[in-house]
Design a protein around this motif. Sequence first.
Motif, PDB file in Angstrom:
ATOM      1  N   UNK A   1       0.837  -1.206   0.000  1.00  0.00           N
ATOM      2  CA  UNK A   1       0.000   0.000   0.000  1.00  0.00           C
ATOM      3  C   UNK A   1       0.870   1.254   0.000  1.00  0.00           C
ATOM      4  N   UNK A   2       1.995   1.208   0.733  1.00  0.00           N
ATOM      5  CA  UNK A   2       2.936   2.338   0.752  1.00  0.00           C
ATOM      6  C   UNK A   2       3.529   2.546  -0.643  1.00  0.00           C
ATOM      7  N   UNK A   3       3.818   1.450  -1.336  1.00  0.00           N
ATOM      8  CA  UNK A   3       4.360   1.529  -2.703  1.00  0.00           C
ATOM      9  C   UNK A   3       3.337   2.120  -3.671  1.00  0.00           C
ATOM     10  N   UNK A   4       2.065   1.755  -3.490  1.00  0.00           N
ATOM     11  CA  UNK A   4       0.995   2.299  -4.329  1.00  0.00           C
ATOM     12  C   UNK A   4       0.913   3.814  -4.143  1.00  0.00           C
ATOM     13  N   UNK A   5       0.957   4.269  -2.895  1.00  0.00           N
ATOM     14  CA  UNK A   5       0.957   5.710  -2.618  1.00  0.00           C
ATOM     15  C   UNK A   5       2.142   6.372  -3.314  1.00  0.00           C
TER      16      UNK A   5
END
Length: 408
Positions: free
Chosen positions: A257-261
């Motif tokens: 999810x951090x990578x998506x952000x």
Amino acid sequence: MAKSDVAKERFFNLPVIVLISLSFMLGMSEFIVVGILPDIAAGLKVSEVTVGNLVSLFAFVYAPVTPLGSALSARFPRFATHLTLVGVFLIGNVLCAFASNYGVLVVARILIALVSGTLVAIAMTYAPDVTTEQYRTKFIAWVFSGFSIASVVGVPVGTWVANTFGWRWAFHLVNVLTVVLIVLMVMVLPRNSRIVKIGFLPQFRLFFDRRIQFGVLAVVFGAAASYVFYTYLTPIMRDEVHVPEQYLSVGLVIFGAACLWSNLYGGKFADRGRGVEPLTHIRPIYCAHAVLMASLIVTHWVPVYGALLLVVLGMFMYLQNSASQVLYMDVASQSHPGSLNLAASLNSMSFNIGIALGSAVGGLVNTHLGLMWLGPAGAIFLLCAVGTTTLLRPFVARERDFYAKQHA
């Protein structure tokens, strides 16, 4: 106003959603092997290390073939080429689903790797046809984000399917979704083409442009820095942060999810200028990233700090992507208009070279020094990226003059 122009005014129109979905499918197919690696190994009666080699093999094929395939694709009608390559992608995944032995699986993964990068490059060239100039960088960011969405949503779903019904059904899921996607492509994607008038080899003059060289190096170093530690993310969470086994999957989803952000927010940096300028704005980001990466060594003694740090590192991981893609596309438009398809492929090529380099260095560091030293090793790559983006700064003023004259 024409119906197509009205659709372009809305960012999330059907063509844009289809192109983002294609990135999602490419990402799911690429990453799914990591999630179901033990199942494949048990099913084909080979070691997990042997199946793990498919990941590095994929990157090894993907990186050099992508620019070649993209340059070649520019000489044919775009839509027909796009659809044909998606068909090859589908055949590769069908082979994965029915692979009777490891050899067939190797052939299938090579087939998928041969077309994946070119498919991303072609998707990028639709930008002026499916959205407005106002949304150009947002489009680039979302196409890249399809891969992050695949790691956050697609891979866990595929892993659940494999655990519930068997590993072959994870590939069957990819195949069914790909067939649906092909139908949607036929229905909504524009048919117009911009076939290049120059030969195959002259397109590669793009690589002699210093701006392109420095842009490629920045991405290689940035990707290598992240993959030094990302390759060993699960062992770091387990052995350094001390995350219990049953919560490792949750940790991976949070990191995803951090990578998506990171991918989506990277679009904001890409909006800060044209040509090389957006990537030069990433220089302070590389500096901060280097400091944080080096501090990963502290995780050995302060696991709570390590847990928070891993999330932050995920948020830094893809901030360069959209800015570098803008550099490649704008420089090609300015100076090498016959090389647009090739330019669109450079981010995928550079990132996969970085993956291979970072994974190799990470393996050496882990073997000889231990997990705790992966962060400082990654920081060295980030300092190289800082130096490379510094070398791009002299080009900014010249390009500002170029774009000012264009709009005069």
